[in-house]
Motif scaffolding. Structure first.
Motif, short mmCIF file in Angstrom:
data_model
loop_
_atom_site.label_atom_id
_atom_site.label_comp_id
_atom_site.label_asym_id
_atom_site.label_seq_id
_atom_site.Cartn_x
_atom_site.Cartn_y
_atom_site.Cartn_z
N VAL A 169 -5.89 8.93 4.41
CA VAL A 169 -6.92 7.93 4.15
C VAL A 169 -8.23 8.28 4.86
CG1 VAL A 169 -6.28 6.44 6.10
CG2 VAL A 169 -7.32 5.43 4.06
N ARG A 228 -4.11 8.82 -2.78
CA ARG A 228 -3.01 8.09 -2.15
C ARG A 228 -1.83 8.99 -1.84
NH1 ARG A 228 -1.89 3.95 -6.01
NH2 ARG A 228 -3.65 2.80 -5.12
N SER A 229 -1.54 9.93 -2.73
CA SER A 229 -0.38 10.80 -2.52
C SER A 229 -0.77 12.22 -2.15
CB SER A 229 0.47 10.83 -3.80
OG SER A 229 -0.30 11.26 -4.91
N ARG A 275 -4.52 -1.23 -4.80
CA ARG A 275 -3.29 -0.81 -5.49
C ARG A 275 -2.77 -1.92 -6.39
NH1 ARG A 275 1.54 3.01 -3.19
NH2 ARG A 275 2.71 3.07 -5.14
N ASP A 329 0.83 -1.21 0.00
CA ASP A 329 0.00 0.00 0.00
C ASP A 329 0.86 1.26 0.00
OD1 ASP A 329 -2.20 1.83 0.40
OD2 ASP A 329 -1.73 1.80 2.54
N ARG A 330 1.87 1.28 0.85
CA ARG A 330 2.67 2.50 1.01
C ARG A 330 3.76 2.66 -0.06
NH1 ARG A 330 5.80 2.65 5.04
NH2 ARG A 330 5.57 0.58 5.99
N LEU A 358 -11.32 9.49 2.86
CA LEU A 358 -12.09 8.64 1.96
C LEU A 358 -13.61 8.72 2.16
CD1 LEU A 358 -9.89 5.41 1.69
CD2 LEU A 358 -10.18 7.24 0.01
N ARG A 392 -6.69 -1.53 0.95
CA ARG A 392 -5.95 -0.51 0.20
C ARG A 392 -4.90 -1.17 -0.70
NH1 ARG A 392 -5.82 1.88 5.37
NH2 ARG A 392 -3.56 1.59 5.54
N SER A 403 -11.15 0.16 3.67
CA SER A 403 -9.94 0.87 3.25
C SER A 403 -9.40 1.77 4.35
CB SER A 403 -10.24 1.71 1.99
OG SER A 403 -10.50 0.88 0.89
N ARG A 445 -9.31 7.03 -4.88
CA ARG A 445 -8.32 6.39 -4.02
C ARG A 445 -6.92 6.47 -4.63
NH1 ARG A 445 -12.98 5.63 -2.85
NH2 ARG A 445 -13.81 4.66 -0.99
N VAL A 446 -6.83 6.34 -5.94
CA VAL A 446 -5.53 6.44 -6.59
C VAL A 446 -4.99 7.87 -6.47
CG1 VAL A 446 -4.35 6.33 -8.82
CG2 VAL A 446 -6.01 4.56 -8.20
N PRO A 457 -4.82 -2.03 5.98
CA PRO A 457 -4.08 -1.93 4.72
C PRO A 457 -4.45 -2.97 3.67
CG PRO A 457 -2.73 -3.02 6.37
CD PRO A 457 -4.00 -2.59 7.06
#
Length: 216
Positions: free
Chosen positions: A174, A169-170, A108, A23-24, A177, A104, A97, A165-166, A101
């Motif tokens: 979370v 992510r950055s 991914r 995930d990370r 959401l 998530r 999510s 979510r994509v 993890p």
């Protein structure tokens, strides 16, 4: 502790550690050595359960699929309208999510180069079927306009759900959401639901967002 229970706990620990790293950091950037270190297990313990990193990814995606089917079954057994059931399913998936993890990481992995091995189906294919079935029900129940293009709406919902979510992510935590899921539904409801029925579903989406946000 019985040997079988200890083995099951070790396997769960390895999966959780791999999911967190996938995930990370992403699948390709994560090595088996990284997973061993993060899980605090030996290489022998990891290889006892998983012969390769791909096997770990498959196990995570399988858990995600099981969770989706379980949540869908739970909602279906409560007598909701098709549209309410669909809204509740998306918030339940959002909760997964937020809380851990595995969901998530599964998402991914699904958006990356990882192939889905049979008999497991791609999660997006499963989600399209879940959504399409309930959208058809909502049309029959007059909760959606009769000329609704179910295929197009189902595709848009999956794309919106995955895309937020994509992108997030950055860009955002979370915990954001639930707000994104509510935003998705507020736009969809205003565009698809006949005016007299909109307040019920707009209120539902807002309430589910508040309930989920209060727990994160």
């Amino acid at each position: 502790m019985p040997r079988q229970l200890r083995a099951e706990q070790t396997r769960a620990t390895i999966i959780a550690a791999a999911a967190d790293l996938f995930d990370r950091c992403g699948y390709e950037a994560t090595s088996l050595s990284d997973i061993v270190e993060h899980a605090r297990v030996t290489k022998g313990a990891l290889y006892f359960h998983f012969a390769a990193k791909e096997d770990l990814a498959h196990a995570i995606m399988e858990l995600q699929s099981q969770a989706s089917r379980r949540l869908t079954g739970e909602v279906d057994g409560r007598g909701y309208t098709s549209l309410e059931g669909l809204i509740r399913i998306t918030f339940a998936l959002t909760r997964l999510s937020v809380e851990g993890p595995v969901a998530r990481a599964g998402l991914r992995l699904a958006t990356g180069p990882m192939p889905v091995r049979a008999p497991l189906r791609h999660p997006f294919t499963e989600w399209l079927e879940i959504i399409s079935h309930r959208l058809l029900g909502a049309v029959r129940e007059s909760d959606l306009h009769p000329d609704t293009d179910v295929e197009a709406v189902a595709h848009s919902l999956v794309s919106f759900f995955v895309g937020t979510r994509v992108v997030g992510r950055s860009l955002e935590p979370v915990a954001r959401l639930p707000r994104r899921t509510a935003e998705m539904w507020h736009m969809m409801i205003r565009g698809l639901v006949p005016v007299p029925r909109r307040p019920r579903y707009l209120t539902l989406a807002s309430r589910l967002e508040r309930e989920l946000t209060a727990t994160v």
